[in-house]
Design a protein around this motif. Sequence first.
Motif, short mmCIF file in Angstrom:
data_model
loop_
_atom_site.label_atom_id
_atom_site.label_comp_id
_atom_site.label_asym_id
_atom_site.label_seq_id
_atom_site.Cartn_x
_atom_site.Cartn_y
_atom_site.Cartn_z
N GLY A 45 0.79 -1.23 0.00
CA GLY A 45 0.00 0.00 0.00
C GLY A 45 0.82 1.27 0.00
O GLY A 45 0.28 2.36 0.25
N ALA A 56 -2.61 3.81 0.80
CA ALA A 56 -3.55 2.69 0.81
C ALA A 56 -3.39 1.88 2.09
O ALA A 56 -2.39 1.98 2.81
CB ALA A 56 -3.32 1.80 -0.41
N ASP A 57 -4.40 1.07 2.37
CA ASP A 57 -4.42 0.21 3.56
C ASP A 57 -3.31 -0.83 3.46
O ASP A 57 -3.22 -1.58 2.50
CB ASP A 57 -5.79 -0.48 3.65
N GLY A 58 -2.45 -0.88 4.48
CA GLY A 58 -1.38 -1.86 4.52
C GLY A 58 -1.64 -3.00 5.48
O GLY A 58 -0.75 -3.81 5.74
N ARG A 109 -7.27 -5.71 0.42
CA ARG A 109 -7.20 -4.45 1.15
C ARG A 109 -7.83 -3.29 0.36
O ARG A 109 -7.25 -2.22 0.20
CB ARG A 109 -5.75 -4.12 1.53
#
Length: 343
Positions: A45, A56-58, A109
């Motif tokens: 991400g 972004a979502d990790g 994700r």
Amino acid sequence: MKTTAGARPVPEVLRWSRNLVDPALRAAVDRLPGTVRLISGYHFGWWDAAGRPTAADGGKALRPALALLAAQSTGADAEVALPAAVAVELVHNFSLLHDDVMDGDTVRRHRPAAWTVFGAGPAILTGDALVTLALDLLATSGLPNARLALRALSDAVIDLIRGQAEDLAFESRDDVRPAECVRMAEGKTGALLATSCALGGFAAGADPARVELLGRFGAAVGLAFQHVDDLLGIWGDPVVTGKPVHSDLRNRKKSLPVVAALGSPCAAGRELADLYARPASLSDVDAARAAALVDAAGGRRWSRQEADRLLAHALDQLANLDPAGGAGAELAALGHLVVGRTH
């Protein structure tokens, strides 16, 4: 347990873990060659498919948090377990890259899975690179118990692969028993969470008995995690999970609640078996029906009860460890977080 003074809320613990681990994780990934580095950073991400920075979502970084807190629970500083924390996060993401290819999942994700952007082959090679990097990090960490830690992580990877292979094999079988499914989940998910905790103990130089208790805590939390993950794979909100609704059912996966339901002699269990006997992937309508049948046949209730039982067992191991300071309360809170995802 010892005093819980100073214990932090779970979101704060996870932020602390992420902030501590991310710089070292990025430094490790920067050692990888061009395309593999690009795919890794996309998957984590950090950037988009062209390498432009994103937010972004990790993921939650649960496994690194367990490693860091495990070290603290023995009285050591969390930073001593940083190589272990990075290593387990690399191994976890190796498994996710491979899982998405094998399961045909197109979302990870909340955005396109790496294999859908870069191709299946490059995504698989990137996963291979991450697990190799994880082992190299531990081998060169200089930890006092580096050899024991390396052996534990290698064993966990083998268990994970064994569990994943069994999970794939179950898809073509109609006679999977609950005990087999539990053993699969112990490898696929439980092994790495157990090792995350054990590695924290190794990094801290803890005695073998304490490392064993940490591993038992992690193993129980890990199996509870898989029960909950399987429930979310059927009933989870895609906005929360980042994966399509009923994705496991459409692929006719033999997850823990499904296998429990298939083993039920009731009418719902028999109808579910008939649906799963079809050669093609289930339609959206059939998948929704299958979800209702798993519930009616008791699979949903069984997995929830097992997750609660496993959490209680994990907390017993933690109490026997008698962890230092607030780390014990924070480890327990992470366990509750895992199980609470169903409620």
